[in-house]
Enzyme design. Structure first.
Site, mmCIF file in Angstrom:
data_model
loop_
_atom_site.group_PDB
_atom_site.id
_atom_site.type_symbol
_atom_site.label_atom_id
_atom_site.label_comp_id
_atom_site.label_asym_id
_atom_site.label_seq_id
_atom_site.Cartn_x
_atom_site.Cartn_y
_atom_site.Cartn_z
ATOM 1 N N ARG A 1 50.003 39.980 24.691
ATOM 2 C CA ARG A 1 49.680 38.729 24.013
ATOM 3 C C ARG A 1 50.831 37.726 24.038
ATOM 4 O O ARG A 1 50.687 36.587 23.584
ATOM 5 C CB ARG A 1 49.303 38.999 22.547
ATOM 6 C CG ARG A 1 48.171 39.975 22.374
ATOM 7 C CD ARG A 1 47.889 40.222 20.911
ATOM 8 N NE ARG A 1 47.317 39.037 20.305
ATOM 9 C CZ ARG A 1 46.035 38.747 20.283
ATOM 10 N NH1 ARG A 1 45.169 39.579 20.840
ATOM 11 N NH2 ARG A 1 45.603 37.645 19.719
ATOM 12 N N TRP B 1 54.440 34.416 21.899
ATOM 13 C CA TRP B 1 54.251 33.524 23.046
ATOM 14 C C TRP B 1 54.519 32.127 22.498
ATOM 15 O O TRP B 1 53.783 31.620 21.658
ATOM 16 C CB TRP B 1 52.826 33.624 23.598
ATOM 17 C CG TRP B 1 52.646 32.838 24.860
ATOM 18 C CD1 TRP B 1 52.997 33.227 26.127
ATOM 19 C CD2 TRP B 1 52.079 31.529 24.995
ATOM 20 N NE1 TRP B 1 52.685 32.236 27.024
ATOM 21 C CE2 TRP B 1 52.127 31.189 26.362
ATOM 22 C CE3 TRP B 1 51.545 30.609 24.102
ATOM 23 C CZ2 TRP B 1 51.650 29.985 26.849
ATOM 24 C CZ3 TRP B 1 51.081 29.403 24.581
ATOM 25 C CH2 TRP B 1 51.132 29.103 25.947
ATOM 26 N N ASN C 1 50.175 34.210 14.246
ATOM 27 C CA ASN C 1 49.576 34.020 15.565
ATOM 28 C C ASN C 1 48.637 32.832 15.451
ATOM 29 O O ASN C 1 47.743 32.833 14.609
ATOM 30 C CB ASN C 1 48.796 35.287 15.957
ATOM 31 C CG ASN C 1 47.882 35.064 17.145
ATOM 32 O OD1 ASN C 1 48.171 34.248 18.006
ATOM 33 N ND2 ASN C 1 46.779 35.787 17.188
ATOM 34 N N GLY C 2 48.851 31.803 16.286
ATOM 35 C CA GLY C 2 47.985 30.617 16.249
ATOM 36 C C GLY C 2 48.813 29.352 16.235
ATOM 37 O O GLY C 2 50.021 29.389 16.509
ATOM 38 N N LYS D 1 46.047 34.427 41.868
ATOM 39 C CA LYS D 1 46.691 35.740 41.736
ATOM 40 C C LYS D 1 48.086 35.697 42.310
ATOM 41 O O LYS D 1 49.042 36.171 41.724
ATOM 42 C CB LYS D 1 45.828 36.768 42.476
ATOM 43 C CG LYS D 1 45.681 38.097 41.872
ATOM 44 C CD LYS D 1 44.744 38.237 40.711
ATOM 45 C CE LYS D 1 44.819 37.222 39.657
ATOM 46 N NZ LYS D 1 43.764 37.267 38.671
ATOM 47 N N GLU E 1 50.571 33.369 40.275
ATOM 48 C CA GLU E 1 50.793 33.881 38.925
ATOM 49 C C GLU E 1 51.834 35.005 38.891
ATOM 50 O O GLU E 1 52.671 35.051 37.991
ATOM 51 C CB GLU E 1 49.437 34.407 38.449
ATOM 52 C CG GLU E 1 49.356 35.008 37.122
ATOM 53 C CD GLU E 1 47.904 35.372 36.773
ATOM 54 O OE1 GLU E 1 47.583 35.336 35.597
ATOM 55 O OE2 GLU E 1 47.105 35.712 37.676
ATOM 56 N N HIS F 1 41.515 16.038 54.659
ATOM 57 C CA HIS F 1 41.420 14.824 53.839
ATOM 58 C C HIS F 1 42.656 14.630 52.966
ATOM 59 O O HIS F 1 42.603 13.907 51.983
ATOM 60 C CB HIS F 1 40.150 14.870 52.979
ATOM 61 C CG HIS F 1 38.900 14.850 53.804
ATOM 62 N ND1 HIS F 1 38.473 13.733 54.487
ATOM 63 C CD2 HIS F 1 38.022 15.842 54.098
ATOM 64 C CE1 HIS F 1 37.356 14.023 55.147
ATOM 65 N NE2 HIS F 1 37.067 15.308 54.931
ATOM 66 N N LYS G 1 48.315 37.370 28.066
ATOM 67 C CA LYS G 1 46.984 37.835 28.467
ATOM 68 C C LYS G 1 45.869 37.112 27.709
ATOM 69 O O LYS G 1 44.885 36.700 28.306
ATOM 70 C CB LYS G 1 46.895 39.345 28.207
ATOM 71 C CG LYS G 1 45.585 39.965 28.607
ATOM 72 C CD LYS G 1 45.659 40.515 29.995
ATOM 73 C CE LYS G 1 44.339 40.986 30.530
ATOM 74 N NZ LYS G 1 44.175 40.575 31.937
HETATM 75 O O1 M6R Z 1 40.372 36.614 28.496
HETATM 76 P P1 M6R Z 1 39.827 35.585 29.441
HETATM 77 O O2 M6R Z 1 39.052 36.186 30.555
HETATM 78 O O3 M6R Z 1 39.057 34.517 28.739
HETATM 79 O O4 M6R Z 1 41.107 34.885 30.065
HETATM 80 C C1 M6R Z 1 40.948 33.792 30.916
HETATM 81 C C2 M6R Z 1 42.215 33.486 31.663
HETATM 82 O O5 M6R Z 1 43.260 33.206 30.773
HETATM 83 C C3 M6R Z 1 42.647 34.622 32.584
HETATM 84 O O6 M6R Z 1 41.645 34.966 33.482
HETATM 85 C C4 M6R Z 1 43.912 34.215 33.371
HETATM 86 O O7 M6R Z 1 43.631 33.187 34.249
HETATM 87 C C5 M6R Z 1 44.496 35.426 34.102
HETATM 88 N N1 M6R Z 1 45.894 35.496 33.857
HETATM 89 C C6 M6R Z 1 44.297 35.375 35.565
HETATM 90 O O8 M6R Z 1 44.825 36.466 36.225
#
Ligand code: M6R
Length: 611
Positions: free
Chosen positions: A27, A75, A101-102, A487, A490, A506, A606
């Site tokens: 998280r 985070w 958290n928030g 992917k 990231e 283009h 995540k």
């Molecule tokens: O939990 P979620 O599927 O809603 O999360 C969506 C995105 O944050 C998540 O897919 C993110 O893009 C990943 N890190 C991609 O690998």
């Protein structure tokens, strides 16, 4: 985002909380901290960096004894990831400690108010506003629970709070609004946590705290109040969780473990929903009459989930003959979409907790649409508030980079496509049966691609030094390109973009120089030649071409490519499930060669529970 934990009982609190924080690091992992309440008052330890840095400071708990505590993994939203900004935060006055958290959206106004009342601030965080607001009310009447309720009434935005009060050293107070918080019921001890993942090694009896509820957690029991401080009854539910599924099991990274789990995960998603060669969605009882009348599908999600939607859109239109549009959740919620009772909004999310996707679902409901969610986490907000939910049953996905969630979400969209096509008569029984048979074969074919991982590893060793990598494709291959590029960037930090192959000339072609790597995703037979022509245009300007195609088309793409990766042939609808595997593995091995922290990429988390 952020993860919070709390423990009250007879054992040492800090080692239990450190274990929970490690489970919640998905998280956020910018900093971590704990506070304990004991005879000597509140004691705090915190450090920038991973939970391990905190473990080192507190010597795994030995330096911070106590039986009541709260902990946090951050985070960063307000303020950089420094020691000062790490949670817990202590009030000016020193009596209250808070983990949060928030985001408290009106924090600037509240801070101004508190400064006018003489409060001093030591960090850049919005959390310090929460802790001082509680202290402010506590100063007035000396009742910590009432002070939390009063502070909660004034805070706008989202929060889950774990609170310690020096004068109530035997309890944790907890409350939440829009950020998750779970209560864990133990034997002579009780817990709070952002997610059951942090609890299951200690207890499987849990209850979710709902918005505006306040829990007072002691070793002897948990009392829950509504916002008017009237006591309410919470009945714990038993969670049935395979703990080992959330462990690395000997693999170097969760990401490779989760990549390799995909064939099995897909079986679990698909098998219970096929019977007698037909799709049966018994777990989401969508009335046939409604399905027949769907006039438009919006597919909404963020990041990888939205790229599942990008592929699903083509399939809904091509096979179920329903107009479909994929919109990023963060855009959908403010886009004033044209919606009525015949609009189906499909929300896709692994966590079921993503703020933008939840907001999109609520907006869709407000406008009169029905919402079907494709979710992995059972009982998450998205799952609970949707009209229908189809779980992906992928098991816990720990790596920030999504892999098995993508594959299983995609599989659910195939099932939906077939279900809608059957119900609306858009495909014949024989056509549906053909796809169903292929769908059942998909895990075996996925396994074949995975078994060839050393070939991908070798290709990664050729290309891992590139600083710009482009992915191109058409139709479902464009959707795959978006995911392949995400992917890669990231986890490897290589600059990468995905383009619809026909768009290259283009504008983006201007970026191609000698040696630029272009990954041509060309699995969709009908458009392979078109994509490869676009790849050749890039090659003529110096690009190196790595193609991804099917076995039957390998020869057709070989001439225009430096290297070719092949996947088995399958039905067109299902191609993304095979095409994505080499892209995931390519990203993984490139990141490995570049020495990146694969499971915890910088700046990311995540579950994205902020807007
Ligand atoms: O939990 P979620 O599927 O809603 O999360 C969506 C995105 O944050 C998540 O897919 C993110 O893009 C990943 N890190 C991609 O690998």
């Amino acid at each position: 985002m952020c993860g919070i934990v709390g423990y009250v009982g007879t054992d040492e609190a800090v080692p239990i909380m450190l274990d929970g924080l490690r489970k919640l690091e998905y998280r956020g992992y910018d900093s971590a901290g704990v506070a304990v309440c004991g005879g000597g008052g509140l004691t705090v330890a915190k450090a920038a960096g991973y939970v391990q840095a905190l473990c080192d400071i507190v010597e795994d708990g030995r330096r911070l004894p106590g039986h009541v505590g709260i902990g946090h993994t951050r985070w960063a939203t307000h303020g950089r990831p420094t020691d000062e900004n790490a949670h817990p935060h202590i009030s000016d006055g020193g009596k209250i400690a808070v983990v949060h958290n928030g985001i408290i959206e009106n924090y600037a106004k509240l801070r101004e108010y508190l400064v006018s009342k003489g409060f001093a601030f030591n960090s850049e965080t919005d959390t310090e506003v929460a802790v001082n607001l509680i202290q402010h009310y506590y100063n007035k009447h000396g009742d910590a629970v009432r002070a939390v309720a009063q502070a909660a009434r004034r805070m706008e935005g989202s929060y889950a709070l774990g609170i310690l009060c020096e004068d109530r050293p035997d309890v944790i107070i907890a409350t939440r609004k829009e950020s998750p918080l779970v209560l864990g019921f133990g034997d002579g001890c009780n817990h709070i946590a952002s997610d059951v993942a942090a609890l299951v090694t200690h207890t499987r009896e849990v209850a979710r705290l709902e918005d505006d509820e306040i829990a007072v957690v002691s070793a002897a029991g948990v009392t829950v109040y509504n916002c008017d401080l009237e006591e309410i009854v919470k009945t714990p539910e038993h969670v049935d969780w395979d703990v080992s599924a959330a462990e690395k099991g000997g693999y170097e990274h969760f990401m490779i473990k989760e990549i390799l789990e995909q064939p099995d995960a897909l079986r679990k998603t698909v098998s219970p929903r096929i019977s007698g060669g037909r799709v049966t969605l018994g777990d989401a009882d969508i009335p046939d009459e409604y399905v027949k009348n769907i006039s438009k599908i919006y597919i909404v999600g963020c990041g990888t989930a939205s790229y599942v939607g990008a592929a699903a859109k083509y399939n809904f239109e091509k096979y179920a003959k329903i107009p479909a549009e994929t919109v990023m959740a963060s855009e959908f919620r403010y886009s004033e979409p044209i919606i009525d009772g015949t609009t189906l909004v499909i929300c896709i999310s692994q966590s079921g907790e993503t703020t933008d996707t939840i907001a999109a679902m609520r907006e869709a409901h407000r406008l009169g649409a029905r919402v079907l969610s494709i979710v992995n986490v059972v009982g998450s907000v998205l799952a609970r508030e949707s009209d229908w939910v189809l779980y992906t049953w992928a098991g816990p996905e720990i790596c920030v980079a999504s892999t098995k969630a993508y594959s299983t979400q995609l599989a659910v969209t195939y099932l939906l496509t077939l279900h809608f096509a059957q119900k609306r008569g858009a495909m014949s029984g024989a056509q549906c049966a053909e796809v169903v048979t292929e769908l059942q074969r998909l895990p075996e074919k996925m396994q074949l691609v995975i078994d060839d991982k050393h070939a991908i590893q070798y290709l990664a060793s050729i290309y891992f030094n590139n600083e710009d990598i482009f992915f191109i494709g058409r139709n479902i291959d464009y959707a795959l390109s978006l995911e392949g590029s995400l992917k890669l960037k990231e986890i490897s930090y290589i600059h990468s973009e995905a383009y619809a192959a026909g768009e290259l000339k283009h504008g983006p072609l201007a970026l191609v120089v000698d040696g630029t790597l272009v990954v041509a995703v060309a699995t969709y037979e009908k458009l392979i030649d078109k994509t490869m022509s676009n790849a050749s245009e890039a090659h003529s300007r110096g690009a190196r071409i790595l193609a991804v195609t099917t076995q039957s088309c390998a020869a057709r793409v070989a001439e225009a490519s430096e290297n070719v990766i092949t996947v088995p042939d399958t039905h067109d609808m299902l191609l993304p499930s095979l095409g994505v595997l080499p892209l995931q593995m390519f990203a993984y091995y490139v990141a490995l060669l570049r020495g990146c922290p694969i499971d915890k990429p910088r700046n990311l988390a995540k579950a994205v529970t902020v807007e």
